[in-house]
Design a protein around this motif. Structure first.
Motif, PDB file in Angstrom:
ATOM      1  N   ARG A 152       0.853  -1.209   0.000  1.00 50.79           N
ATOM      2  CA  ARG A 152       0.000   0.000   0.000  1.00 50.79           C
ATOM      3  C   ARG A 152       0.880   1.246   0.000  1.00 50.79           C
ATOM      4  NH1 ARG A 152      -3.663  -3.302  -0.308  1.00 50.79           N
ATOM      5  NH2 ARG A 152      -2.803  -3.222  -2.390  1.00 50.79           N
ATOM      6  N   GLU A 155       2.268   1.753  -3.357  1.00 53.45           N
ATOM      7  CA  GLU A 155       1.239   2.222  -4.284  1.00 53.45           C
ATOM      8  C   GLU A 155       1.078   3.740  -4.203  1.00 53.45           C
ATOM      9  OE1 GLU A 155      -3.068   0.494  -4.682  1.00 53.45           O
ATOM     10  OE2 GLU A 155      -1.674  -1.104  -4.183  1.00 53.45           O
ATOM     11  N   ILE A 156       1.109   4.246  -2.950  1.00 50.75           N
ATOM     12  CA  ILE A 156       0.963   5.693  -2.770  1.00 50.75           C
ATOM     13  C   ILE A 156       2.189   6.425  -3.307  1.00 50.75           C
ATOM     14  CG2 ILE A 156       0.850   7.504  -1.022  1.00 50.75           C
ATOM     15  CD1 ILE A 156      -0.885   5.478   0.616  1.00 50.75           C
ATOM     16  N   GLY A 159       2.276   6.723  -6.974  1.00 53.86           N
ATOM     17  CA  GLY A 159       1.361   7.708  -7.534  1.00 53.86           C
ATOM     18  C   GLY A 159       1.907   9.124  -7.478  1.00 53.86           C
ATOM     19  N   LEU A 160       2.946   9.353  -6.641  1.00 54.14           N
ATOM     20  CA  LEU A 160       3.507  10.701  -6.571  1.00 54.14           C
ATOM     21  C   LEU A 160       4.268  11.003  -7.853  1.00 54.14           C
ATOM     22  CD1 LEU A 160       5.042  10.666  -2.963  1.00 54.14           C
ATOM     23  CD2 LEU A 160       2.880  11.640  -3.664  1.00 54.14           C
ATOM     24  N   PRO A 161       4.045  12.180  -8.430  1.00 54.02           N
ATOM     25  CA  PRO A 161       4.780  12.522  -9.646  1.00 54.02           C
ATOM     26  C   PRO A 161       6.260  12.746  -9.329  1.00 54.02           C
ATOM     27  CG  PRO A 161       2.983  14.066  -9.219  1.00 54.02           C
ATOM     28  CD  PRO A 161       3.104  13.220  -8.021  1.00 54.02           C
ATOM     29  N   LEU A 163       9.225  13.767 -10.859  1.00 59.09           N
ATOM     30  CA  LEU A 163      10.011  14.994 -11.019  1.00 59.09           C
ATOM     31  C   LEU A 163       9.464  16.151 -10.190  1.00 59.09           C
ATOM     32  CD1 LEU A 163      11.198  15.108 -14.719  1.00 59.09           C
ATOM     33  CD2 LEU A 163      12.587  15.176 -12.668  1.00 59.09           C
ATOM     34  N   LEU A 164       8.140  16.171  -9.970  1.00 60.95           N
ATOM     35  CA  LEU A 164       7.565  17.240  -9.155  1.00 60.95           C
ATOM     36  C   LEU A 164       8.042  17.139  -7.713  1.00 60.95           C
ATOM     37  CD1 LEU A 164       3.910  17.520 -10.440  1.00 60.95           C
ATOM     38  CD2 LEU A 164       5.643  19.291 -10.444  1.00 60.95           C
ATOM     39  N   VAL A 165       8.074  15.918  -7.192  1.00 56.62           N
ATOM     40  CA  VAL A 165       8.568  15.728  -5.829  1.00 56.62           C
ATOM     41  C   VAL A 165      10.037  16.140  -5.743  1.00 56.62           C
ATOM     42  CG1 VAL A 165       9.038  14.015  -4.049  1.00 56.62           C
ATOM     43  CG2 VAL A 165       6.920  13.902  -5.330  1.00 56.62           C
ATOM     44  N   ILE A 167      11.604  18.309  -7.638  1.00 58.95           N
ATOM     45  CA  ILE A 167      11.690  19.768  -7.712  1.00 58.95           C
ATOM     46  C   ILE A 167      11.360  20.385  -6.359  1.00 58.95           C
ATOM     47  CG2 ILE A 167      10.570  21.833  -8.685  1.00 58.95           C
ATOM     48  CD1 ILE A 167      10.357  20.317 -11.326  1.00 58.95           C
ATOM     49  N   LEU A 168      10.280  19.885  -5.751  1.00 56.54           N
ATOM     50  CA  LEU A 168       9.853  20.398  -4.452  1.00 56.54           C
ATOM     51  C   LEU A 168      10.955  20.240  -3.408  1.00 56.54           C
ATOM     52  CD1 LEU A 168       7.201  21.577  -3.405  1.00 56.54           C
ATOM     53  CD2 LEU A 168       6.563  19.297  -2.646  1.00 56.54           C
ATOM     54  N   LEU A 169      11.552  19.049  -3.372  1.00 54.29           N
ATOM     55  CA  LEU A 169      12.615  18.794  -2.397  1.00 54.29           C
ATOM     56  C   LEU A 169      13.827  19.681  -2.652  1.00 54.29           C
ATOM     57  CD1 LEU A 169      12.453  14.921  -2.110  1.00 54.29           C
ATOM     58  CD2 LEU A 169      11.896  16.576  -0.349  1.00 54.29           C
ATOM     59  N   VAL A 172      13.398  23.201  -1.438  1.00 53.06           N
ATOM     60  CA  VAL A 172      13.529  23.343   0.007  1.00 53.06           C
ATOM     61  C   VAL A 172      14.962  23.096   0.473  1.00 53.06           C
ATOM     62  CG1 VAL A 172      12.777  22.415   2.207  1.00 53.06           C
ATOM     63  CG2 VAL A 172      11.127  22.770   0.390  1.00 53.06           C
ATOM     64  N   PHE A 248      19.112  11.914 -17.011  1.00 59.61           N
ATOM     65  CA  PHE A 248      18.159  12.837 -17.630  1.00 59.61           C
ATOM     66  C   PHE A 248      17.619  13.802 -16.579  1.00 59.61           C
ATOM     67  CE2 PHE A 248      13.681  13.882 -18.276  1.00 59.61           C
ATOM     68  CZ  PHE A 248      13.795  14.684 -19.400  1.00 59.61           C
TER      69      PHE A 248
END
Lengths: 317, 310
Positions: A152, A155-156, A159-161, A163-165, A167-169, A172, A248
């Motif tokens: 589980r 699975e979660i 589902g997280l995108p 490259l977006l994660v 970029i976010l990290l 910060v 990449f």
């Protein structure tokens, strides 16, 4: 047996004595009849060698690795050395790949970029390997509720995108080589864990695992000694394909201004710097980083494809 | 099927919640308040501003308010451009990015499937070889490299297409081409291998034996089954295309969502970065949800499995 001999036998003619001589024991001949016995890895290597595309990828990567180590030494110019009188010079005897808008040597910077790219790619692959293999191995071997909960979570995370994660990290944590590798591996190991779990589920009911269990082997030992060696094929393929993804991602992030910072060079940074100069015709500034990013990703991709075929026991002939 | 949809929906909500939570606490980890970044304000103004953005409340209250604002699709203000909010940037940029994205997906899917089918039908032939070389190259060349090469060759050296902006169909050709090549290559490879497998199946032989025309067999019987794996990766491809729009919009100076996002990264405009990330993630997770549902509807085996598994 020869047809003539058969004829003689059936007609009860005189049988020459030499027919009854015991066959000479010739060890070498006996060996030559069967095909040479090859271990899994020898056979994979033999089949990989036949794949010309994969081998050319392999040799390109060896070359790249050597140049990443020795390339910057070959050139008299350093990575960050700025000679403002030498701005945007086309490739020449002194500057083999030309210079950029700050008069820095593109040849040196290209191989320096190779270091960064290979380092990021290999580190990401190894960290993914350790986390993914441990997680997937435990999940697959334990099964039941443990597996359910662990899956589980996967699975979660899946589902997280990606490259977006990342970029976010990076926003910060601030861009640096270390934070890039951390950001890339935070969710990157999930693919590896899924593959290892699937493999472990397939083989964990084999007799050799049961034998190990009956000898009282601990879970850790069974996973490490019995299960993992038998899933190395898919694991290696996955690692080979993780490297270009990470390379990449690094180039992409550097291109967005979130990667390696000046004065250090990475291919993404160089391509980004060169973007504004397309119109002015300084083609070498874009060409070399762009060529090496693409060629490296190409080499890892074809090598990964080749390994996939070579390490698949079903394709063994 | 209903059970499956509910399960997937719950997973989607949890994923968005996790992203939102992660974003919120990461934003709070950043040194300094979002307000004292720029100029020094006097005490009263500072307090009023904090009250206005609820920054004087305890963290947990802020968190609840934040979740509420996300649920109502209000992503907050920009700190670097005082007249803008994330929502105003979204409503301006999103339609353009959506246009770029939809055309890219259509191009990638149609050309990728066509390339894969032809390659499979001429297995080990010249077309197969060329198509797969193109496919591996398409996967290997990053989209920002391809974009710059396309501008160099087709806009600067030869004046075929305009080099930048987004105002006429001609302006759209190069960005779509640069963005669609990678996904196209992935789809082509997947279609080819799945098509090769499908073509050896017994029901294809049966269909041929019945005397159906080869074209009909390929389109009605083979392709329909061969496309199932393609459907499963559509979600991943969408994620790739979406992140791809960041660099493509930057390179081609397209005033879409991606360009605002990249600008906000370069200006370190944290509320905009966080707001857009949550929006993008929620959008993507929703797309993944739709793709999964579509897959469930297309593949009868999923329904069977669900009933069997209880």
């Amino acid at each position: 047996m020869l047809p003539a001999a058969r004829e003689k036998e059936t007609h009860h003619h005189e049988v020459p004595d030499e027919w009854f001589k015991p066959k000479e024991k010739d060890e070498q001949q006996a060996e030559s009849v069967v095909r040479p016995s090859l271990s899994y890895w020898q056979d994979a290597w033999r089949r990989l060698k036949k794949n010309k595309l994969a081998m050319s990828g392999f040799f390109f990567l060896v070359f790249l690795g050597i140049m990443a180590v020795f390339g910057p030494i070959l050139s008299p110019h350093s990575v960050s050395e700025q000679v403002l009188s030498n701005q945007n010079q086309s490739p020449s005897v002194t500057h083999w790949f030309g210079t950029d808008d700050l008069g820095r040597d593109v040849f040196t910077r290209t191989w320096y970029g190779a270091r960064i790219s290979l380092f990021v790619g290999l580190m990401a692959a190894f960290i993914d390997f350790f986390i993914g293999v441990t997680y997937g191995g435990i999940s697959g071997y334990k099964g039941g509720r443990t597996d359910n909960v662990m899956m589980r979570i996967i699975e979660i995370l899946y589902g997280l995108p990606y490259l977006l994660v990342v970029i976010l990290l990076l926003v910060v944590m601030g861009p640096s080589l270390l934070t890039i590798i951390i950001a890339l591996t935070v969710t990157g190991w999930v693919g590896m864990a899924r593959i290892v779990r699937g493999q472990v589920l397939q083989i964990k009911h084999n007799e050799f695992v049961l034998a190990s269990q009956s000898f009282g082997a601990k879970t850790k030992r069974i996973i490490r000694k019995n299960l993992l060696p038998n899933t190395m094929g898919p694991i290696i393929v996955q690692m080979t394909l993780t490297v270009p993804t990470a390379i990449f991602a690094e180039a992409f992030l550097s291109f967005l201004g979130l990667g390696i910072q000046s004065p250090f060079a990475s291919w993404g940074v160089m391509a980004n710097d060169a973007l504004g100069t397309i119109l002015s015709g300084h083609w070498w500034r874009l060409f070399f980083p762009a060529f090496f990013i693409s060629a490296t990703m190409f080499a890892f991709n074809v090598l990964g494809d080749g390994l996939q075929d070579a390490l698949d026991p079903k394709l063994r002939r | 099927m209903a059970k499956y949809i509910i399960k997937r929906f719950a997973l989607m909500v949890i994923t968005v919640l996790i992203i939102a939570t992660l974003t919120f606490f990461l934003m709070n980890l950043l040194p300094g308040s979002p307000l004292n970044e720029e100029r020094s304000t006097n005490e009263a103004v500072q307090q009023n501003l904090e009250a206005h953005f609820n920054l004087d409340e305890p963290l947990i209250v802020q968190y609840v308010l934040y979740l509420k604002s996300i649920a109502t699709l209000d992503f907050g203000p920009s700190i670097k451009q005082p007249t803008e909010t994330v929502n105003s940037l979204l409503s301006r940029g999103f339609p353009i990015s959506a246009e770029l994205g939809i055309w890219t997906i259509l191009t990638a899917v149609i050309s990728g499937i066509a390339l894969g089918v032809f390659a499979a039908l001429k297995h080990n032939g010249l077309i197969d070889y060329i198509a797969m070389t193109v496919a591996v190259l398409g996967i290997s060349v990053p989209n920002f490299v391809l974009a710059t090469l396309l501008i160099q060759e087709l806009a600067v050296n030869r004046d075929f297409f305009p080099a930048a902006t987004w105002s006429s169909p001609a302006h759209m050709v190069l960005p779509i081409l640069a963005l669609a090549t990678g996904p196209m290559a992935i789809i082509a490879r997947l279609t080819r291998s799945s098509m090769l497998e499908t073509l050896t199946q017994d029901y294809i032989k049966t269909a041929r034996a019945k005397g159906l025309s080869p074209v009909k067999v390929i389109i009605k019987h083979a392709l329909r089954n061969a496309l199932m794996p393609v459907v499963t990766i559509l979600g991943t491809l969408m994620a790739g295309i979406l992140t791809g729009t960041f660099v493509i919009e930057k390179i081609f100076a397209i005033p879409g969502m991606g360009k605002y996002f990249v600008d906000s990264i370069n200006q370190r405009d944290y509320p905009v970065i966080m707001g857009t990330t949550v929006f993008y993630s929620a959008f993507l997770v929703f797309m993944l949800f739709l793709v999964d549902i579509a897959y469930g509807l297309l593949d009868p085996r999923i329904k069977l499995h669900d009933e069997g598994g209880g």
